[in-house]
Write a protein that holds these residues in place. Structure first.
Motif, PDB file in Angstrom:
ATOM      1  N   PRO A 188       0.826  -1.208   0.000  1.00 52.30           N
ATOM      2  CA  PRO A 188       0.000   0.000   0.000  1.00 52.30           C
ATOM      3  C   PRO A 188       0.862   1.262   0.000  1.00 52.30           C
ATOM      4  CG  PRO A 188       0.055  -0.980   2.206  1.00 52.30           C
ATOM      5  CD  PRO A 188       0.834  -1.896   1.300  1.00 52.30           C
ATOM      6  N   ASP A 189       0.274   2.352  -0.487  1.00 50.56           N
ATOM      7  CA  ASP A 189       0.877   3.668  -0.342  1.00 50.56           C
ATOM      8  C   ASP A 189       2.242   3.804  -1.028  1.00 50.56           C
ATOM      9  OD1 ASP A 189       0.937   6.281   0.575  1.00 50.56           O
ATOM     10  OD2 ASP A 189       1.844   5.753   2.503  1.00 50.56           O
ATOM     11  N   ILE A 190       2.322   3.270  -2.249  1.00 45.83           N
ATOM     12  CA  ILE A 190       3.554   3.471  -3.034  1.00 45.83           C
ATOM     13  C   ILE A 190       3.166   4.057  -4.400  1.00 45.83           C
ATOM     14  CG2 ILE A 190       4.792   1.614  -1.866  1.00 45.83           C
ATOM     15  CD1 ILE A 190       4.467  -0.085  -4.409  1.00 45.83           C
ATOM     16  N   ASN A 191       4.091   4.768  -5.037  1.00 42.01           N
ATOM     17  CA  ASN A 191       3.802   5.298  -6.376  1.00 42.01           C
ATOM     18  C   ASN A 191       4.797   4.834  -7.434  1.00 42.01           C
ATOM     19  OD1 ASN A 191       5.713   6.951  -5.125  1.00 42.01           O
ATOM     20  ND2 ASN A 191       5.298   8.638  -6.517  1.00 42.01           N
ATOM     21  N   TRP A 192       5.743   3.994  -7.026  1.00 39.26           N
ATOM     22  CA  TRP A 192       6.689   3.441  -8.009  1.00 39.26           C
ATOM     23  C   TRP A 192       7.357   2.219  -7.381  1.00 39.26           C
ATOM     24  CZ3 TRP A 192      11.573   2.103  -9.743  1.00 39.26           C
ATOM     25  CH2 TRP A 192      11.788   2.182 -11.134  1.00 39.26           C
ATOM     26  N   LYS A 217      24.841  -0.744   0.317  1.00 37.85           N
ATOM     27  CA  LYS A 217      23.887  -1.043   1.385  1.00 37.85           C
ATOM     28  C   LYS A 217      22.491  -0.505   1.086  1.00 37.85           C
ATOM     29  CE  LYS A 217      24.713   2.999   4.202  1.00 37.85           C
ATOM     30  NZ  LYS A 217      25.558   3.689   5.158  1.00 37.85           N
ATOM     31  N   THR A 218      21.535  -1.090   1.777  1.00 38.41           N
ATOM     32  CA  THR A 218      20.143  -0.654   1.676  1.00 38.41           C
ATOM     33  C   THR A 218      20.004   0.757   2.221  1.00 38.41           C
ATOM     34  OG1 THR A 218      19.310  -2.899   1.875  1.00 38.41           O
ATOM     35  CG2 THR A 218      17.812  -1.148   2.574  1.00 38.41           C
ATOM     36  N   LEU A 219      19.216   1.600   1.526  1.00 38.20           N
ATOM     37  CA  LEU A 219      18.945   2.945   2.030  1.00 38.20           C
ATOM     38  C   LEU A 219      17.447   3.132   2.243  1.00 38.20           C
ATOM     39  CD1 LEU A 219      21.305   5.235  -0.096  1.00 38.20           C
ATOM     40  CD2 LEU A 219      21.648   4.438   2.249  1.00 38.20           C
ATOM     41  N   VAL A 220      17.099   3.512   3.471  1.00 41.07           N
ATOM     42  CA  VAL A 220      15.722   3.890   3.802  1.00 41.07           C
ATOM     43  C   VAL A 220      15.747   5.400   3.964  1.00 41.07           C
ATOM     44  CG1 VAL A 220      13.863   3.713   5.501  1.00 41.07           C
ATOM     45  CG2 VAL A 220      15.292   1.713   5.019  1.00 41.07           C
ATOM     46  N   ASN A 228       7.922  11.135  -1.936  1.00 42.72           N
ATOM     47  CA  ASN A 228       8.448  11.794  -0.738  1.00 42.72           C
ATOM     48  C   ASN A 228       9.358  10.911   0.116  1.00 42.72           C
ATOM     49  OD1 ASN A 228       7.437  14.460  -0.964  1.00 42.72           O
ATOM     50  ND2 ASN A 228       5.387  13.681  -0.536  1.00 42.72           N
ATOM     51  N   SER A 229       9.195   9.595   0.016  1.00 42.71           N
ATOM     52  CA  SER A 229      10.137   8.715   0.706  1.00 42.71           C
ATOM     53  C   SER A 229      10.492   7.554  -0.211  1.00 42.71           C
ATOM     54  CB  SER A 229       9.587   8.229   2.050  1.00 42.71           C
ATOM     55  OG  SER A 229       8.439   7.437   1.884  1.00 42.71           O
ATOM     56  N   GLU A 230      11.577   6.868   0.133  1.00 37.93           N
ATOM     57  CA  GLU A 230      12.132   5.900  -0.817  1.00 37.93           C
ATOM     58  C   GLU A 230      12.897   4.800  -0.093  1.00 37.93           C
ATOM     59  OE1 GLU A 230      14.030   7.939  -3.988  1.00 37.93           O
ATOM     60  OE2 GLU A 230      14.732   6.123  -4.989  1.00 37.93           O
ATOM     61  N   LEU A 231      12.847   3.602  -0.677  1.00 37.24           N
ATOM     62  CA  LEU A 231      13.629   2.455  -0.188  1.00 37.24           C
ATOM     63  C   LEU A 231      14.405   1.891  -1.366  1.00 37.24           C
ATOM     64  CD1 LEU A 231      14.314   0.062   1.764  1.00 37.24           C
ATOM     65  CD2 LEU A 231      12.133  -0.959   1.094  1.00 37.24           C
ATOM     66  N   VAL A 232      15.718   1.767  -1.213  1.00 37.11           N
ATOM     67  CA  VAL A 232      16.545   1.198  -2.277  1.00 37.11           C
ATOM     68  C   VAL A 232      17.372   0.046  -1.710  1.00 37.11           C
ATOM     69  CG1 VAL A 232      18.352   1.606  -3.996  1.00 37.11           C
ATOM     70  CG2 VAL A 232      16.669   3.386  -3.523  1.00 37.11           C
ATOM     71  N   VAL A 233      17.256  -1.113  -2.365  1.00 37.01           N
ATOM     72  CA  VAL A 233      17.941  -2.326  -1.915  1.00 37.01           C
ATOM     73  C   VAL A 233      18.871  -2.823  -3.017  1.00 37.01           C
ATOM     74  CG1 VAL A 233      17.542  -4.774  -1.379  1.00 37.01           C
ATOM     75  CG2 VAL A 233      16.071  -3.028  -0.360  1.00 37.01           C
ATOM     76  N   ILE A 244      16.616  -2.808  -6.335  1.00 36.98           N
ATOM     77  CA  ILE A 244      15.153  -2.663  -6.299  1.00 36.98           C
ATOM     78  C   ILE A 244      14.894  -1.305  -5.668  1.00 36.98           C
ATOM     79  CG2 ILE A 244      12.980  -3.469  -5.297  1.00 36.98           C
ATOM     80  CD1 ILE A 244      14.074  -6.301  -5.312  1.00 36.98           C
ATOM     81  N   ASP A 245      14.011  -0.535  -6.279  1.00 40.33           N
ATOM     82  CA  ASP A 245      13.695   0.810  -5.806  1.00 40.33           C
ATOM     83  C   ASP A 245      12.188   0.918  -5.593  1.00 40.33           C
ATOM     84  OD1 ASP A 245      13.686   3.544  -5.284  1.00 40.33           O
ATOM     85  OD2 ASP A 245      13.870   4.111  -7.397  1.00 40.33           O
ATOM     86  N   ILE A 246      11.770   1.441  -4.450  1.00 33.94           N
ATOM     87  CA  ILE A 246      10.337   1.684  -4.199  1.00 33.94           C
ATOM     88  C   ILE A 246      10.176   3.113  -3.684  1.00 33.94           C
ATOM     89  CG2 ILE A 246       8.236   0.820  -3.122  1.00 33.94           C
ATOM     90  CD1 ILE A 246       9.611  -1.749  -2.445  1.00 33.94           C
ATOM     91  N   ASP A 247       9.205   3.818  -4.267  1.00 32.38           N
ATOM     92  CA  ASP A 247       8.918   5.206  -3.860  1.00 32.38           C
ATOM     93  C   ASP A 247       7.523   5.298  -3.268  1.00 32.38           C
ATOM     94  OD1 ASP A 247      11.274   5.792  -5.096  1.00 32.38           O
ATOM     95  OD2 ASP A 247      10.428   7.103  -6.625  1.00 32.38           O
ATOM     96  N   SER A 248       7.355   6.250  -2.350  1.00 29.13           N
ATOM     97  CA  SER A 248       6.037   6.483  -1.755  1.00 29.13           C
ATOM     98  C   SER A 248       5.708   7.972  -1.758  1.00 29.13           C
ATOM     99  CB  SER A 248       6.024   5.972  -0.313  1.00 29.13           C
ATOM    100  OG  SER A 248       4.830   6.380   0.336  1.00 29.13           O
ATOM    101  N   PRO A 249       4.425   8.299  -1.899  1.00 29.73           N
ATOM    102  CA  PRO A 249       4.020   9.700  -1.776  1.00 29.73           C
ATOM    103  C   PRO A 249       3.987  10.154  -0.314  1.00 29.73           C
ATOM    104  CG  PRO A 249       2.111   8.317  -2.233  1.00 29.73           C
ATOM    105  CD  PRO A 249       3.314   7.419  -2.284  1.00 29.73           C
TER     106      PRO A 249
END
Ligand code: SME
Length: 155
Positions: A40-44, A84-87, A105-110, A122-127
């Motif tokens: 939930p709550d992701i845009n990419w 490394k993973t970035l939150v 507005n926020s992002e997780l990159v693994v 793997i990249d995930i973005d959230s509004p």
């Protein structure tokens, strides 16, 4: 469904989908679709694959994105350079963040590791700000390991 349960289901389905397929693009495409469906709550959500000093856009869900990112720059490039993973709770506070979609507005990159070499992310973005935590980071790291185990090299 709580977060742990969401990730259990996502990884189960990813494992099943990748069971009979070793093509990395086919698997990345389904993994991106599953992240998009379950989280939930992701845009990419998607993949970038490393070609030398570049990260080149792979399969994803969401709006069209930057096709090429430089290793060492932005959130994705920094995750690769630092291995490394970035939150990132607020991407606007991250020096050099590459804004592919102004809604993020926020992002997780693994990073995706083949032994000690990083072949992509793997990249995930959230509004939402602060959307990702350690639970998300560990779960997507696990999904990344599954992807690497089940897929041939990206050429
Ligand atoms: N924000 C990323 C670029 C990729 S997009 O979010 C899909 C970065 O700073 O590396």
């Amino acid at each position: 469904m709580d977060k742990a349960e969401i990730y259990r289901k996502l990884e189960d389905e990813a494992r099943n989908r990748a069971a009979g397929e070793r093509n990395p693009i086919a698997n990345a495409a389904n993994f991106a679709a599953l992240m998009w469906e379950y989280l939930p709550d992701i845009n990419w959500a998607g993949f970038y694959f490393r070609k030398g000093r570049w990260l080149v856009l792979g399969p994803f869900m969401g709006k069209p994105a930057c096709t090429r990112l430089q290793v060492g720059l932005g959130v994705c490039g920094t995750a690769v350079a630092e291995g490394k993973t970035l939150v990132v709770p607020d991407v606007h506070q991250f020096a050099g963040h590459v804004a592919c979609d102004a809604a993020s507005n926020s992002e997780l990159v693994v990073p995706l590791f083949k032994y000690s070499t990083i072949i992509g992310v793997i990249d995930i973005d959230s509004p939402s700000f602060g959307r990702f935590d350690e639970v998300d980071a560990k779960a997507i790291e696990s999904l990344g390991r599954l992807f690497m185990l089940r897929s041939d090299d990206v050429s």
